[in-house]
Scaffold this motif. Structure first.
Motif, PDB file in Angstrom:
ATOM      1  N   ARG A  14     117.652 -23.924  -3.075  1.00  0.00           N
ATOM      2  CA  ARG A  14     116.982 -22.766  -3.684  1.00  0.00           C
ATOM      3  C   ARG A  14     117.598 -21.470  -3.161  1.00  0.00           C
ATOM      4  O   ARG A  14     117.867 -20.541  -3.915  1.00  0.00           O
ATOM      5  CB  ARG A  14     115.493 -22.829  -3.368  1.00  0.00           C
ATOM      6  N   GLY A  15     117.842 -21.413  -1.872  1.00  0.00           N
ATOM      7  CA  GLY A  15     118.440 -20.219  -1.263  1.00  0.00           C
ATOM      8  C   GLY A  15     119.834 -19.936  -1.779  1.00  0.00           C
ATOM      9  O   GLY A  15     120.190 -18.777  -2.039  1.00  0.00           O
ATOM     10  N   ILE A  16     120.643 -20.972  -1.941  1.00  0.00           N
ATOM     11  CA  ILE A  16     122.000 -20.804  -2.468  1.00  0.00           C
ATOM     12  C   ILE A  16     121.948 -20.211  -3.870  1.00  0.00           C
ATOM     13  O   ILE A  16     122.665 -19.255  -4.185  1.00  0.00           O
ATOM     14  CB  ILE A  16     122.758 -22.153  -2.483  1.00  0.00           C
ATOM     15  N   ILE A  17     121.114 -20.780  -4.715  1.00  0.00           N
ATOM     16  CA  ILE A  17     121.049 -20.326  -6.110  1.00  0.00           C
ATOM     17  C   ILE A  17     120.540 -18.892  -6.185  1.00  0.00           C
ATOM     18  O   ILE A  17     121.097 -18.061  -6.906  1.00  0.00           O
ATOM     19  CB  ILE A  17     120.201 -21.294  -6.958  1.00  0.00           C
ATOM     20  N   LEU A  18     119.490 -18.568  -5.435  1.00  0.00           N
ATOM     21  CA  LEU A  18     118.967 -17.204  -5.477  1.00  0.00           C
ATOM     22  C   LEU A  18     119.973 -16.195  -4.929  1.00  0.00           C
ATOM     23  O   LEU A  18     120.127 -15.097  -5.479  1.00  0.00           O
ATOM     24  CB  LEU A  18     117.643 -17.117  -4.716  1.00  0.00           C
ATOM     25  N   ALA A  19     120.684 -16.554  -3.874  1.00  0.00           N
ATOM     26  CA  ALA A  19     121.709 -15.656  -3.321  1.00  0.00           C
ATOM     27  C   ALA A  19     122.847 -15.455  -4.327  1.00  0.00           C
ATOM     28  O   ALA A  19     123.341 -14.331  -4.505  1.00  0.00           O
ATOM     29  CB  ALA A  19     122.244 -16.209  -2.006  1.00  0.00           C
ATOM     30  N   ASP A  20     123.265 -16.529  -4.990  1.00  0.00           N
ATOM     31  CA  ASP A  20     124.320 -16.418  -5.991  1.00  0.00           C
ATOM     32  C   ASP A  20     123.878 -15.545  -7.169  1.00  0.00           C
ATOM     33  O   ASP A  20     124.688 -14.800  -7.737  1.00  0.00           O
ATOM     34  CB  ASP A  20     124.741 -17.793  -6.497  1.00  0.00           C
ATOM     35  N   CYS A  21     122.607 -15.616  -7.528  1.00  0.00           N
ATOM     36  CA  CYS A  21     122.084 -14.766  -8.602  1.00  0.00           C
ATOM     37  C   CYS A  21     122.182 -13.294  -8.219  1.00  0.00           C
ATOM     38  O   CYS A  21     122.512 -12.445  -9.057  1.00  0.00           O
ATOM     39  CB  CYS A  21     120.644 -15.127  -8.931  1.00  0.00           C
ATOM     40  N   THR A  22     121.907 -12.987  -6.969  1.00  0.00           N
ATOM     41  CA  THR A  22     122.034 -11.613  -6.495  1.00  0.00           C
ATOM     42  C   THR A  22     123.489 -11.154  -6.588  1.00  0.00           C
ATOM     43  O   THR A  22     123.769 -10.029  -7.015  1.00  0.00           O
ATOM     44  CB  THR A  22     121.520 -11.495  -5.042  1.00  0.00           C
ATOM     45  N   TRP A  86     121.458 -19.495 -18.471  1.00  0.00           N
ATOM     46  CA  TRP A  86     120.975 -20.611 -17.645  1.00  0.00           C
ATOM     47  C   TRP A  86     120.659 -20.122 -16.239  1.00  0.00           C
ATOM     48  O   TRP A  86     119.615 -20.472 -15.675  1.00  0.00           O
ATOM     49  CB  TRP A  86     122.021 -21.719 -17.587  1.00  0.00           C
ATOM     50  N   LEU A  87     121.553 -19.311 -15.677  1.00  0.00           N
ATOM     51  CA  LEU A  87     121.351 -18.799 -14.325  1.00  0.00           C
ATOM     52  C   LEU A  87     120.096 -17.928 -14.251  1.00  0.00           C
ATOM     53  O   LEU A  87     119.304 -18.048 -13.315  1.00  0.00           O
ATOM     54  CB  LEU A  87     122.581 -18.006 -13.883  1.00  0.00           C
ATOM     55  N   ARG A  88     119.888 -17.080 -15.244  1.00  0.00           N
ATOM     56  CA  ARG A  88     118.704 -16.215 -15.265  1.00  0.00           C
ATOM     57  C   ARG A  88     117.427 -17.050 -15.370  1.00  0.00           C
ATOM     58  O   ARG A  88     116.464 -16.830 -14.641  1.00  0.00           O
ATOM     59  CB  ARG A  88     118.785 -15.228 -16.436  1.00  0.00           C
TER      60      ARG A  88
END
Length: 143
Positions: A14-22, A86-88
């Motif tokens: 979860r942390g990886i995905i949220l950081a990548d979104c930022t 998809w990312l959003r």
């Protein structure tokens, strides 16, 4: 076979995905500032005062980018927009859905939509799909 991640692994994914979104959100802001700004000062002003603000959220930036890439220069725009969408969507699920406990073990394995009976698994399959989409998006920004 899908392996459901244990609590620490779920949090890591979860942390990886949220950081990548930022990261992607910032790249979108920078791209839009560069696209619309005529001078270095104007680009910086657009970045600071317009695109890197709460008013221009991730969704709005994607919508603007969609219009640009469809009209201008990138041949693989459908794949880019699909990856960003998809990312959003995944980012919103990870940020806003509720943790759901496994009944057999006290692990965090799923997120549940509080308004519907939808679930998302936080597992290696989700991370793999994310990495594929993330690389497609980075390919655009690094072109």
């Amino acid at each position: 076979m899908v392996i459901i991640a244990e609590s620490d692994e779920s949090k890591r994914i979860r942390g990886i995905i949220l950081a990548d979104c930022t990261t992607i959100d910032m790249e979108l802001s920078r791209f839009l500032s560069d696209y619309f700004g005529e001078t270095k000062d104007k680009k910086q002003e657009l970045f600071n005062l317009v695109f890197n603000t709460d008013f221009f959220n991730f969704h709005k930036k994607i919508e603007i980018l969609k219009r640009i890439v469809n009209n201008d220069f990138w041949s693989d725009s459908d794949a880019l927009i699909e990856a960003l969408s998809w990312l959003r969507k995944t980012r919103n699920q990870l940020a806003h859905w509720l943790w759901n406990f496994s009944k057999s073990q006290d692990e965090f394995s799923f997120l549940k939509n509080p308004k519907k009976n939808d679930f998302i698994r936080i597992d290696n399959a989700l991370l793999k799909e994310h990495e594929e989409k993330f690389m497609k998006i980075l390919e655009f920004f690094n072109a």
